[in-house]
Motif scaffolding. Sequence first.
Motif, PDB file in Angstrom:
ATOM      1  N   GLY A 160      48.104 129.668 -60.763  1.00  0.00           N
ATOM      2  CA  GLY A 160      47.062 128.990 -61.526  1.00  0.00           C
ATOM      3  C   GLY A 160      45.779 128.837 -60.738  1.00  0.00           C
ATOM      4  N   TYR A 161      44.982 127.878 -61.152  1.00  0.00           N
ATOM      5  CA  TYR A 161      43.648 127.747 -60.578  1.00  0.00           C
ATOM      6  C   TYR A 161      43.343 126.335 -60.084  1.00  0.00           C
ATOM      7  N   SER A 162      44.322 125.462 -60.073  1.00  0.00           N
ATOM      8  CA  SER A 162      44.039 124.089 -59.678  1.00  0.00           C
ATOM      9  C   SER A 162      43.824 123.990 -58.173  1.00  0.00           C
ATOM     10  N   SER A 163      43.040 123.014 -57.786  1.00  0.00           N
ATOM     11  CA  SER A 163      42.740 122.813 -56.373  1.00  0.00           C
ATOM     12  C   SER A 163      43.926 122.178 -55.663  1.00  0.00           C
ATOM     13  N   LEU A 164      44.221 122.669 -54.459  1.00  0.00           N
ATOM     14  CA  LEU A 164      45.295 122.070 -53.672  1.00  0.00           C
ATOM     15  C   LEU A 164      44.967 120.623 -53.335  1.00  0.00           C
ATOM     16  N   GLY A 165      43.695 120.304 -53.286  1.00  0.00           N
ATOM     17  CA  GLY A 165      43.284 118.945 -52.970  1.00  0.00           C
ATOM     18  C   GLY A 165      43.746 117.937 -54.005  1.00  0.00           C
ATOM     19  N   TYR A 166      43.914 118.406 -55.271  1.00  0.00           N
ATOM     20  CA  TYR A 166      44.359 117.506 -56.319  1.00  0.00           C
ATOM     21  C   TYR A 166      45.871 117.336 -56.324  1.00  0.00           C
ATOM     22  N   LEU A 167      46.581 118.285 -55.749  1.00  0.00           N
ATOM     23  CA  LEU A 167      48.033 118.289 -55.822  1.00  0.00           C
ATOM     24  C   LEU A 167      48.628 117.005 -55.269  1.00  0.00           C
ATOM     25  N   LYS A 168      48.051 116.515 -54.200  1.00  0.00           N
ATOM     26  CA  LYS A 168      48.587 115.312 -53.565  1.00  0.00           C
ATOM     27  C   LYS A 168      48.409 114.071 -54.431  1.00  0.00           C
ATOM     28  N   ASP A 169      47.473 114.131 -55.394  1.00  0.00           N
ATOM     29  CA  ASP A 169      47.204 112.966 -56.239  1.00  0.00           C
ATOM     30  C   ASP A 169      48.036 112.937 -57.513  1.00  0.00           C
ATOM     31  N   PHE A 170      48.706 114.047 -57.837  1.00  0.00           N
ATOM     32  CA  PHE A 170      49.512 114.087 -59.047  1.00  0.00           C
ATOM     33  C   PHE A 170      50.914 113.546 -58.754  1.00  0.00           C
ATOM     34  N   ILE A 199      56.272 126.375 -49.092  1.00  0.00           N
ATOM     35  CA  ILE A 199      57.437 125.527 -48.836  1.00  0.00           C
ATOM     36  C   ILE A 199      57.095 124.447 -47.817  1.00  0.00           C
ATOM     37  N   ALA A 200      56.404 124.838 -46.742  1.00  0.00           N
ATOM     38  CA  ALA A 200      56.015 123.871 -45.709  1.00  0.00           C
ATOM     39  C   ALA A 200      55.084 122.805 -46.295  1.00  0.00           C
ATOM     40  N   MET A 201      54.145 123.234 -47.135  1.00  0.00           N
ATOM     41  CA  MET A 201      53.205 122.294 -47.749  1.00  0.00           C
ATOM     42  C   MET A 201      53.944 121.309 -48.656  1.00  0.00           C
ATOM     43  N   ALA A 202      54.881 121.828 -49.451  1.00  0.00           N
ATOM     44  CA  ALA A 202      55.641 120.960 -50.354  1.00  0.00           C
ATOM     45  C   ALA A 202      56.423 119.914 -49.578  1.00  0.00           C
ATOM     46  N   HIS A 203      57.022 120.334 -48.470  1.00  0.00           N
ATOM     47  CA  HIS A 203      57.777 119.390 -47.651  1.00  0.00           C
ATOM     48  C   HIS A 203      56.875 118.295 -47.097  1.00  0.00           C
ATOM     49  N   LYS A 204      55.665 118.668 -46.699  1.00  0.00           N
ATOM     50  CA  LYS A 204      54.702 117.691 -46.186  1.00  0.00           C
ATOM     51  C   LYS A 204      54.325 116.670 -47.256  1.00  0.00           C
ATOM     52  N   LEU A 205      54.336 117.115 -48.515  1.00  0.00           N
ATOM     53  CA  LEU A 205      53.990 116.242 -49.631  1.00  0.00           C
ATOM     54  C   LEU A 205      55.217 115.563 -50.233  1.00  0.00           C
TER      55      LEU A 205
END
Length: 258
Positions: A160-170, A199-205
């Motif tokens: 998709g096109y969403s910003s990774l910066g928003y992912l942490k807020d959802f 995978i690493a990013m998801a674990h961090k979140l």
Amino acid sequence: MELEAYLRRAIGQQEFHLVYQPIVDSHTNQIAGLECLIRWHQPQLGYISPADFIPIAEETGLIHEIGEWVLMEACRQNMIWQNAGLPKLPVAVNLSSRQFKDSRLSRKVQSILEETGLPPQYLELEITESMSMDVKTASDALNELKKLGFKVAMDDFGTGYSSLGYLKDFPIDKMKIDQAFIKGLKQSPVNAAIVHTMIAMAHKLNLLVVAEGVETEEELQVLKEYGCQLVQGYYFSPPANAEKIGEILHKYALTITP
């Protein structure tokens, strides 16, 4: 126009059915959940792919009626399995863009749970990355769903096109990596690097990760090395009808062998 005409009659004539694909714990081979998928066999036209009829349903607004039928049927079937003494598992249902933007969504889902008797922890709702581009609307909708006790997954992540910066807020619980990145994982250093990073990013979140489209032992081993606990794909099981899934759950008691 022909498809639309057939689509308008499909629900009343009971032409839709659901199939379910297991989501498996890669370390234990236990089934951790199921994803339901809609199928349409039209008597005159034969099998019609969701990729062909879902956009038409979205455009015409028929997706609301179809989407509610899917939610009701998935919850009803889950209760049938549970009442039969089979393992209690969450079933994931994909939400359409129109459903997700409907201000009545949370009330509709809650009403379906009340009618079927399914506890909210056994229903998981999946949204796509592109559906979260309107950040304020998406965040409000997700918070409403979370208040009711539902788990929420972001499907097809990376396409998709969403910003990774928003992912942490959802307020999401799970990230599903699109199968396009999994195919040929062993032979594609680029795909491997992307998947490893996600995978690493998801674990961090503190998000669970599901790798979709796993078809080979090689792909599974790479994903296990990267720390991806949940996997889904033909390597374990193709999507199957409710009767077959019931047999799998009964026979293996949460354990599935490729």
